[in-house]
Design an enzyme around this catalytic site. Structure first.
Site, PDB file in Angstrom:
ATOM      1  N   TRP A  61      11.340   3.260   7.095  1.00  0.00           N
ATOM      2  CA  TRP A  61      10.183   2.835   6.293  1.00  0.00           C
ATOM      3  C   TRP A  61      10.635   2.273   4.961  1.00  0.00           C
ATOM      4  O   TRP A  61      11.768   2.466   4.539  1.00  0.00           O
ATOM      5  CB  TRP A  61       9.129   3.942   6.146  1.00  0.00           C
ATOM      6  CG  TRP A  61       9.564   5.275   5.554  1.00  0.00           C
ATOM      7  CD1 TRP A  61      10.827   5.765   5.448  1.00  0.00           C
ATOM      8  CD2 TRP A  61       8.707   6.272   5.019  1.00  0.00           C
ATOM      9  NE1 TRP A  61      10.817   7.020   4.889  1.00  0.00           N
ATOM     10  CE2 TRP A  61       9.528   7.347   4.608  1.00  0.00           C
ATOM     11  CE3 TRP A  61       7.347   6.385   4.845  1.00  0.00           C
ATOM     12  CZ2 TRP A  61       9.003   8.514   4.031  1.00  0.00           C
ATOM     13  CZ3 TRP A  61       6.828   7.543   4.268  1.00  0.00           C
ATOM     14  CH2 TRP A  61       7.666   8.596   3.872  1.00  0.00           C
ATOM     15  N   ASN A  62       9.700   1.530   4.336  1.00  0.00           N
ATOM     16  CA  ASN A  62       9.998   0.849   3.076  1.00  0.00           C
ATOM     17  C   ASN A  62       8.908   1.124   2.051  1.00  0.00           C
ATOM     18  O   ASN A  62       7.768   1.412   2.413  1.00  0.00           O
ATOM     19  CB  ASN A  62      10.020  -0.675   3.283  1.00  0.00           C
ATOM     20  CG  ASN A  62      11.046  -1.126   4.286  1.00  0.00           C
ATOM     21  OD1 ASN A  62      12.237  -1.013   4.056  1.00  0.00           O
ATOM     22  ND2 ASN A  62      10.576  -1.624   5.417  1.00  0.00           N
ATOM     23  N   HIS A  69      -1.675 -11.059  -5.953  1.00  0.00           N
ATOM     24  CA  HIS A  69      -1.949 -12.463  -5.625  1.00  0.00           C
ATOM     25  C   HIS A  69      -0.725 -13.116  -4.987  1.00  0.00           C
ATOM     26  O   HIS A  69      -0.215 -14.119  -5.463  1.00  0.00           O
ATOM     27  CB  HIS A  69      -2.421 -13.218  -6.874  1.00  0.00           C
ATOM     28  CG  HIS A  69      -3.701 -12.660  -7.414  1.00  0.00           C
ATOM     29  ND1 HIS A  69      -4.907 -13.318  -7.297  1.00  0.00           N
ATOM     30  CD2 HIS A  69      -3.973 -11.476  -8.025  1.00  0.00           C
ATOM     31  CE1 HIS A  69      -5.861 -12.574  -7.835  1.00  0.00           C
ATOM     32  NE2 HIS A  69      -5.317 -11.446  -8.287  1.00  0.00           N
ATOM     33  N   ASP A  75      -8.876 -13.649  -4.015  1.00  0.00           N
ATOM     34  CA  ASP A  75      -9.201 -13.529  -5.436  1.00  0.00           C
ATOM     35  C   ASP A  75     -10.582 -12.884  -5.527  1.00  0.00           C
ATOM     36  O   ASP A  75     -11.569 -13.460  -5.059  1.00  0.00           O
ATOM     37  CB  ASP A  75      -9.325 -14.904  -6.106  1.00  0.00           C
ATOM     38  CG  ASP A  75      -8.001 -15.638  -6.255  1.00  0.00           C
ATOM     39  OD1 ASP A  75      -6.932 -15.036  -6.049  1.00  0.00           O
ATOM     40  OD2 ASP A  75      -8.056 -16.840  -6.604  1.00  0.00           O
ATOM     41  N   HIS A  79     -11.238 -11.259 -11.069  1.00  0.00           N
ATOM     42  CA  HIS A  79      -9.931 -11.855 -11.396  1.00  0.00           C
ATOM     43  C   HIS A  79     -10.039 -12.775 -12.616  1.00  0.00           C
ATOM     44  O   HIS A  79      -9.068 -12.954 -13.347  1.00  0.00           O
ATOM     45  CB  HIS A  79      -9.442 -12.646 -10.175  1.00  0.00           C
ATOM     46  CG  HIS A  79      -8.181 -13.431 -10.361  1.00  0.00           C
ATOM     47  ND1 HIS A  79      -7.067 -12.930 -11.018  1.00  0.00           N
ATOM     48  CD2 HIS A  79      -7.841 -14.684  -9.959  1.00  0.00           C
ATOM     49  CE1 HIS A  79      -6.105 -13.851 -11.004  1.00  0.00           C
ATOM     50  NE2 HIS A  79      -6.561 -14.924 -10.397  1.00  0.00           N
ATOM     51  N   HIS A 207     -11.574 -21.271 -10.134  1.00  0.00           N
ATOM     52  CA  HIS A 207     -11.587 -19.892 -10.605  1.00  0.00           C
ATOM     53  C   HIS A 207     -12.766 -19.681 -11.560  1.00  0.00           C
ATOM     54  O   HIS A 207     -13.523 -18.718 -11.441  1.00  0.00           O
ATOM     55  CB  HIS A 207     -10.269 -19.556 -11.319  1.00  0.00           C
ATOM     56  CG  HIS A 207      -9.088 -19.422 -10.404  1.00  0.00           C
ATOM     57  ND1 HIS A 207      -8.375 -20.498  -9.940  1.00  0.00           N
ATOM     58  CD2 HIS A 207      -8.495 -18.319  -9.869  1.00  0.00           C
ATOM     59  CE1 HIS A 207      -7.386 -20.069  -9.153  1.00  0.00           C
ATOM     60  NE2 HIS A 207      -7.436 -18.752  -9.094  1.00  0.00           N
TER      61      HIS A 207
HETATM   62 MN    MN Z   1      -5.049 -15.502  -6.699  1.00  0.00          MN
END
Ligand code: MN
Length: 259
Positions: A61-62, A69, A75, A79, A207
């Site tokens: 496992w990690n 993002h 988004d 954000h 955005h």
């Molecule tokens: Mn983004």
């Protein structure tokens, strides 16, 4: 038969095809590079915990290190400063994340002009040919950029004036935000806005307007060339990061196979 049985039969028979729109997450997954003095997200990284060794003899496992993002991601409205009081990524309702989608294709024009900006008239023309944008659904903006995703340089397409990738005009972003009932807007590029979006007014208009209107952004989609223009059911599955501004997401399209 129940509706669920119909759906599952459609999938198992191949009449409904599942198409993965997600970019694989690796250390090479391109991330947005903001200019100085802004801070950037770290690239995706796997950190080994154990792999059948003294740290864990029977298991592998990690830890993962990633920005919210990174890669194919959502988004959330919160954000952006215009949506700062809006929903965080864990609060986005499931009926916005499993919803109808349509594809608007400008690949040819974006190939000729990497700074191509979508205009209101382009969406109106699309609607005249294909019908209205889906209420509570998604507009997926196909530019051909997904085919560059394996090469970070091609994908960013930057020169000394910054990145040159297609986006949306400020007027069109405002119109999509205020005059449509879309739940969200999805793109193939590293972000929903054009590479040169700092030159627009307002800067980063997708955005600014879409997140300000409570809509959702979706980026770094692949395989949009495998989708029809309409008749898509889209599943967008971000992690429910409480308070988060976004999240890597698995994005799957369901389309009817008419062959
Ligand atoms: Mn983004």
């Amino acid at each position: 038969m129940s509706l669920i049985t119909d759906l599952l039969t459609g999938i198992s028979s191949g009449r409904i095809e599942l198409i993965d729109l997600t970019a694989p997450l690796t250390e090479k997954t391109p991330v947005l590079a903001l200019p100085e003095p802004y801070k950037n997200a770290q690239p995706f990284e796997l950190e080994l915990i154990s792999r059948f060794d003294e740290n864990g003899p029977g298991w592998y496992w990690n830890n993962i290190h990633t920005g919210e993002h990174t890669g194919t991601h959502v988004d959330a409205p919160n954000h952006w400063i215009t949506g700062r009081d809006g929903l965080d990524v864990s609060e986005i309702p499931l009926n916005a994340l499993f919803a109808p989608a349509v594809v608007l294709d400008v690949t040819e024009r974006a190939n000729k002009d990497p700074d191509f900006l979508l205009q209101i008239s382009d969406v109106e023309e699309w609607q005249a040919a294909n019908g209205p944008l889906p209420r509570g659904g998604w507009l997926l903006y196909r530019t051909g950029w997904g085919s560059r995703a394996h090469n970070a340089e091609d994908f960013a397409n930057a020169d000394d004036t910054g990145p040159h990738t297609p986006g949306v005009s400020a007027e069109c972003a405002k119109w999509l935000a205020e005059e449509t009932e879309l739940a969200g807007f999805g793109v193939e590029t590293v972000g929903t806005d054009a590479g040169q979006a700092t030159a627009l007014d307002p800067i980063f208009p997708c955005h600014h307007y879409l997140l300000g209107a409570g809509k959702i952004g979706l980026t770094q989609l692949q395989n949009l060339d495998r989708l029809p223009a309409t008749g898509i059911a889209l599943a967008v599955l971000p992690l429910p990061i409480v308070g988060g501004s976004g999240s890597p997401a698995r994005v799957v399209a369901l389309v009817e196979n008419k062959e």
